[in-house]
Design a protein around this motif. Structure first.
Motif, PDB file in Angstrom:
ATOM      1  N   PHE A  84       0.806  -1.218   0.000  1.00  0.00           N
ATOM      2  CA  PHE A  84       0.000   0.000   0.000  1.00  0.00           C
ATOM      3  C   PHE A  84       0.838   1.266   0.000  1.00  0.00           C
ATOM      4  N   ILE A  85       2.025   1.216  -0.580  1.00  0.00           N
ATOM      5  CA  ILE A  85       2.827   2.429  -0.657  1.00  0.00           C
ATOM      6  C   ILE A  85       2.250   3.335  -1.737  1.00  0.00           C
ATOM      7  N   THR A  86       2.390   4.628  -1.542  1.00  0.00           N
ATOM      8  CA  THR A  86       1.855   5.608  -2.484  1.00  0.00           C
ATOM      9  C   THR A  86       2.950   6.588  -2.880  1.00  0.00           C
ATOM     10  N   PRO A  87       2.859   7.129  -4.089  1.00  0.00           N
ATOM     11  CA  PRO A  87       3.855   8.133  -4.499  1.00  0.00           C
ATOM     12  C   PRO A  87       3.768   9.366  -3.598  1.00  0.00           C
ATOM     13  N   TYR A  88       4.897   9.963  -3.353  1.00  0.00           N
ATOM     14  CA  TYR A  88       4.977  11.174  -2.556  1.00  0.00           C
ATOM     15  C   TYR A  88       5.462  12.297  -3.470  1.00  0.00           C
ATOM     16  N   ARG A  89       4.631  13.303  -3.646  1.00  0.00           N
ATOM     17  CA  ARG A  89       4.933  14.417  -4.569  1.00  0.00           C
ATOM     18  C   ARG A  89       5.334  13.886  -5.942  1.00  0.00           C
ATOM     19  N   GLU A  90       4.425  13.157  -6.509  1.00  0.00           N
ATOM     20  CA  GLU A  90       4.686  12.468  -7.773  1.00  0.00           C
ATOM     21  C   GLU A  90       4.970  13.457  -8.902  1.00  0.00           C
ATOM     22  N   ALA A  91       5.966  13.139  -9.697  1.00  0.00           N
ATOM     23  CA  ALA A  91       6.323  13.917 -10.876  1.00  0.00           C
ATOM     24  C   ALA A  91       6.654  12.958 -12.001  1.00  0.00           C
ATOM     25  N   ARG A  92       6.324  13.349 -13.213  1.00  0.00           N
ATOM     26  CA  ARG A  92       6.637  12.532 -14.387  1.00  0.00           C
ATOM     27  C   ARG A  92       8.024  12.919 -14.869  1.00  0.00           C
ATOM     28  N   LEU A  93       8.910  11.939 -14.996  1.00  0.00           N
ATOM     29  CA  LEU A  93      10.300  12.192 -15.339  1.00  0.00           C
ATOM     30  C   LEU A  93      10.663  11.628 -16.706  1.00  0.00           C
ATOM     31  N   LYS A 134      12.001   3.517 -16.610  1.00  0.00           N
ATOM     32  CA  LYS A 134      12.943   2.769 -15.770  1.00  0.00           C
ATOM     33  C   LYS A 134      12.388   2.612 -14.358  1.00  0.00           C
ATOM     34  N   PHE A 135      11.799   3.677 -13.835  1.00  0.00           N
ATOM     35  CA  PHE A 135      11.199   3.598 -12.504  1.00  0.00           C
ATOM     36  C   PHE A 135       9.988   2.665 -12.506  1.00  0.00           C
ATOM     37  N   GLN A 136       9.170   2.748 -13.543  1.00  0.00           N
ATOM     38  CA  GLN A 136       7.990   1.877 -13.635  1.00  0.00           C
ATOM     39  C   GLN A 136       8.407   0.413 -13.719  1.00  0.00           C
ATOM     40  N   ARG A 137       9.440   0.142 -14.485  1.00  0.00           N
ATOM     41  CA  ARG A 137       9.936  -1.230 -14.618  1.00  0.00           C
ATOM     42  C   ARG A 137      10.416  -1.757 -13.265  1.00  0.00           C
ATOM     43  N   PHE A 138      11.155  -0.936 -12.529  1.00  0.00           N
ATOM     44  CA  PHE A 138      11.643  -1.361 -11.224  1.00  0.00           C
ATOM     45  C   PHE A 138      10.490  -1.562 -10.248  1.00  0.00           C
ATOM     46  N   MET A 139       9.538  -0.652 -10.225  1.00  0.00           N
ATOM     47  CA  MET A 139       8.413  -0.757  -9.293  1.00  0.00           C
ATOM     48  C   MET A 139       7.552  -1.978  -9.605  1.00  0.00           C
ATOM     49  N   ALA A 140       7.378  -2.281 -10.887  1.00  0.00           N
ATOM     50  CA  ALA A 140       6.603  -3.472 -11.262  1.00  0.00           C
ATOM     51  C   ALA A 140       7.299  -4.726 -10.749  1.00  0.00           C
ATOM     52  N   LYS A 161      12.476   9.209  -7.347  1.00  0.00           N
ATOM     53  CA  LYS A 161      11.046   9.080  -7.022  1.00  0.00           C
ATOM     54  C   LYS A 161      10.950   8.785  -5.534  1.00  0.00           C
ATOM     55  N   ASN A 162       9.947   9.334  -4.902  1.00  0.00           N
ATOM     56  CA  ASN A 162       9.714   9.111  -3.483  1.00  0.00           C
ATOM     57  C   ASN A 162       8.364   8.442  -3.279  1.00  0.00           C
ATOM     58  N   TYR A 163       8.316   7.558  -2.307  1.00  0.00           N
ATOM     59  CA  TYR A 163       7.085   6.848  -1.959  1.00  0.00           C
ATOM     60  C   TYR A 163       6.973   6.825  -0.441  1.00  0.00           C
ATOM     61  N   LYS A 164       5.745   6.676   0.045  1.00  0.00           N
ATOM     62  CA  LYS A 164       5.552   6.590   1.489  1.00  0.00           C
ATOM     63  C   LYS A 164       4.482   5.565   1.812  1.00  0.00           C
ATOM     64  N   CYS A 165       4.553   5.098   3.044  1.00  0.00           N
ATOM     65  CA  CYS A 165       3.538   4.208   3.578  1.00  0.00           C
ATOM     66  C   CYS A 165       3.070   4.826   4.892  1.00  0.00           C
ATOM     67  N   GLY A 166       1.876   5.366   4.900  1.00  0.00           N
ATOM     68  CA  GLY A 166       1.331   5.993   6.093  1.00  0.00           C
ATOM     69  C   GLY A 166       1.034   4.994   7.194  1.00  0.00           C
ATOM     70  N   HIS A 180       2.705   2.280   8.027  1.00  0.00           N
ATOM     71  CA  HIS A 180       3.900   1.821   8.737  1.00  0.00           C
ATOM     72  C   HIS A 180       4.907   2.946   8.992  1.00  0.00           C
ATOM     73  N   ASN A 181       4.534   4.178   8.643  1.00  0.00           N
ATOM     74  CA  ASN A 181       5.393   5.344   8.848  1.00  0.00           C
ATOM     75  C   ASN A 181       6.762   5.157   8.185  1.00  0.00           C
ATOM     76  N   LYS A 182       6.753   4.676   6.931  1.00  0.00           N
ATOM     77  CA  LYS A 182       7.984   4.434   6.172  1.00  0.00           C
ATOM     78  C   LYS A 182       8.049   5.381   4.980  1.00  0.00           C
ATOM     79  N   PHE A 183       9.270   5.688   4.580  1.00  0.00           N
ATOM     80  CA  PHE A 183       9.529   6.539   3.422  1.00  0.00           C
ATOM     81  C   PHE A 183      10.537   5.807   2.544  1.00  0.00           C
ATOM     82  N   PHE A 184      10.293   5.806   1.239  1.00  0.00           N
ATOM     83  CA  PHE A 184      11.155   5.101   0.289  1.00  0.00           C
ATOM     84  C   PHE A 184      11.606   6.077  -0.786  1.00  0.00           C
TER      85      PHE A 184
END
Length: 146
Positions: free
Chosen positions: A8-17, A22-28, A107-112, A114-118
């Protein structure tokens, strides 16, 4: 990969780069993978014809807290479908050997829950011309024969 705390991680301040694919491939891959094989990276970084296209730095930390993990991944050269391919874990030293440099692409992601930041950072081989006599600034001047 099993480094994300949950699905359930979500993008944090999402921006299209520019490097979005490459990021989509890694996240998948990271979202579907349970473990990441550690590569025998000598063969990937010491052979100039076999250098990976890019590398991803994965940083996990407590939100506004200490870093819990810092890992590096390269696309698996043995994966046949490039868009569906896997990743292999490598070390920071492997990226130094391969002369990889950090790009201004992240790219930054967060999980509210579990209070984690990626944070995901992209690395590519430094495009400097290796014909020059001192192409790597980390190489000491005492090592250069004149």
């Amino acid at each position: 990969m099993s480094s994300f705390c949950c699905s359930f991680i979500t993008p944090y301040r999402e921006a299209r780069l520019m490097h979005e694919t490459k990021f989509q491939r890694f996240m998948a891959w990271a979202g579907n993978s349970q473990s990441s094989p550690v590569s025998n990276s000598d063969s990937y970084f010491r052979n100039p014809n076999n250098v990976p296209e890019f590398a991803v730095q994965f940083v996990q930390q407590v939100n506004y807290g200490p870093v819990e993990a810092k890992r590096y991944f390269i696309p698996d050269p043995d994966s046949f479908a490039e868009s569906q391919g896997g990743f292999l874990e490598v070390t920071e030293q492997d990226l130094i050997i391969g002369n990889f440099q950090k790009l201004n692409a992240y790219k930054n992601y967060k999980c509210g829950a579990h209070n984690k930041f990626f944070e995901l950072n992209l690395y590519q081989k430094d495009p400097v011309n290796q014909h020059h006599w001192r192409f790597n600034i980390s190489r000491p001047a005492s090592d250069i024969d004149i």
